[in-house]
Design an enzyme around this catalytic site. Sequence first.
Site, PDB file in Angstrom:
ATOM      1  N   CYS A  35       0.635  -1.285   0.035  1.00 38.83           N
ATOM      2  CA  CYS A  35      -0.086  -0.033  -0.145  1.00 38.83           C
ATOM      3  C   CYS A  35       0.717   1.144   0.045  1.00 38.83           C
ATOM      4  O   CYS A  35       0.527   2.223  -0.260  1.00 38.83           O
ATOM      5  CB  CYS A  35      -0.888  -0.021   1.136  1.00 38.83           C
ATOM      6  N   CYS A 104      -2.737  -2.537   8.667  1.00 41.32           N
ATOM      7  CA  CYS A 104      -2.391  -1.109   8.977  1.00 41.32           C
ATOM      8  C   CYS A 104      -1.752  -1.384  10.601  1.00 41.32           C
ATOM      9  O   CYS A 104      -0.807  -0.689  11.043  1.00 41.32           O
ATOM     10  CB  CYS A 104      -3.593  -0.359   8.961  1.00 41.32           C
TER      11      CYS A 104
HETATM   12 FE1  FES Z   1      -1.608   0.101   4.117  1.00 36.66          FE
HETATM   13 FE2  FES Z   1      -3.379   1.060   5.908  1.00 36.66          FE
HETATM   14  S1  FES Z   1      -3.788   0.671   4.014  1.00 36.66           S
HETATM   15  S2  FES Z   1      -1.195   0.736   6.285  1.00 36.66           S
END
Ligand code: FES
Length: 142
Positions: A35, A104
């Site tokens: 991400c 996360c």
């Molecule tokens: Fe990757 Fe939250 S979407 S840390």
Amino acid sequence: MALYSDKVMDHFRNPRNVGTIENADGVGEVGNAKCGDIMTMYLKIDDDVITDVKFETFGCGSAIASSSMATEMIKGKPVSEALTVTNKAVAEALDGLPAHKMHCSVLAEEAIKAALKDYYDKNGIAYDPELFPGESCAHCEH
Ligand code: FES
């Protein structure tokens, strides 16, 4: 049910302990390659107790909420206790995260551990390498 708990929203909107610490005793930067989110944790440690902690997170709301909650969980705690904080404990303290956002909270656990490892390394303190199972993240299936 709302996707995010009130606690997640609160810590996202009003994150605690944001910033940096000059001459920190331990700094840990971690990221999730998928991400692209990045989290840095700064620790001030006196007599093996975390007396101050700050974070900077460039990432999603759940990552910000997780890092904020994680700082509250380790502030004032002995290093040994901070080492036992898991991403699940962070997520539970936030009253849960959606399944696809659990990674996360993993960043928060890793950032704490990376900062503590830095503290150990800087001070030549011996530790069990199994406490820090390497840089690669097995959890990031985002
Ligand atoms: Fe990757 Fe939250 S979407 S840390």
